[in-house]
Design a protein around this motif. Structure first.
Motif: not given
Length: 260
Positions: A127-156
């Motif tokens: 029942g919770r939406v994303m907050n700052l703490q959970s966002l940090v946790q997303v980026f500390q997950d290597e697979m999720k963090s790398h996926a986001i980075v690679f997508y932004l590389r393709l946009i670039t």
């Protein structure tokens, strides 16, 4: 200095850390160096904390992505802001195809980024939406963090392809400074994980994502203690906040005015 900063950051930082006092960066520099004076300048001007990201060559994209998502927390109409950003990503589809990227190439990475954006408006199973703490946790997950980075590389890469006539004079090998063709630059300097970003990549990504970015250069390239800010404004809303980044030789972190 470049290698020492990257090594230090890689060893100490998670993918994205909690906010820490700006003063923690002082140990990376000689006590009497101009870098210390530039950190003093930032603190005197209200910048008191930094979010450190891993120095693995992807630090610009990761810092940018974190700040881009973090801004959703303070949006007065969060659902509208989420819809607008999802629409922006969907709008890239024809351009990505024109730039040579099949949907199968990027769909999984796009979906990872979309899920992060949606989570700011759509509650999870608790029942919770994303907050700052959970966002940090997303980026500390290597697979999720790398996926986001690679997508932004393709946009670039896509954006440089779209604007290659104007960008071509600024595309060069960062080590030899020899000119590179847009195709070679995209393949070698953008579409490979772990390759650092420079101004062409920053300009291309901020332009594509329609955001304002300000980069504080604590680079020691001056005898002055004044920190140079490079400002790139692409947001359509005049009141849009800027993504604030801190550059040190070979590395980007997220710069913050608030206290940790």
């Amino acid at each position: 200095m470049l290698n020492s900063i990257n090594d230090t950051t890689s060893q100490r930082a998670l993918m994205a850390s909690e906010l820490t006092p700006l003063s923690v960066l002082r140990e990376d520099f000689d006590r009497e160096s101009v870098f210390q004076k530039q950190l003093d300048f930032l603190q005197k001007n209200g910048f008191s904390s930094v979010r450190r990201v891993r120095g693995d060559g992807d630090c610009f994209y990761r810092s940018f992505a974190f700040s881009f998502l973090e801004q959703l927390i303070d949006e007065p109409d969060r659902e509208f802001a989420v819809m607008r950003r999802l629409s922006l990503l969907d709008g890239f589809e024809p351009s990505l195809k024109s730039a040579g990227f099949d949907k199968d190439t990027y769909q999984d990475f796009k979906e990872e980024f979309e899920e992060c954006i949606k989570a700011f408006a759509q509650p999870d199973h608790t029942g919770r939406v994303m907050n700052l703490q959970s966002l940090v946790q997303v980026f500390q997950d290597e697979m999720k963090s790398h996926a986001i980075v690679f997508y932004l590389r393709l946009i670039t890469s896509m954006k440089i392809y779209e604007d290659q006539e104007n960008m071509a004079p600024f595309l060069m090998n960062p080590e030899t400074f020899d000119p590179m063709s847009p195709t070679s630059f995209r393949r070698r300097q953008i579409e490979v994980m772990g390759v650092e970003a420079d101004e062409p990549q920053i300009i291309a990504l901020t332009n594509a994502m329609k955001v304002n970015v300000e980069v504080a250069y604590v680079d020691g390239h001056t005898t002055s203690d004044i920190v140079k800010f490079v400002r790139i404004h692409n947001a359509q809303d005049e009141n849009s906040r800027s993504i604030m980044l801190l550059y040190r030789p070979g590395h980007y972190d997220v710069l913050n005015r608030g206290k940790p």
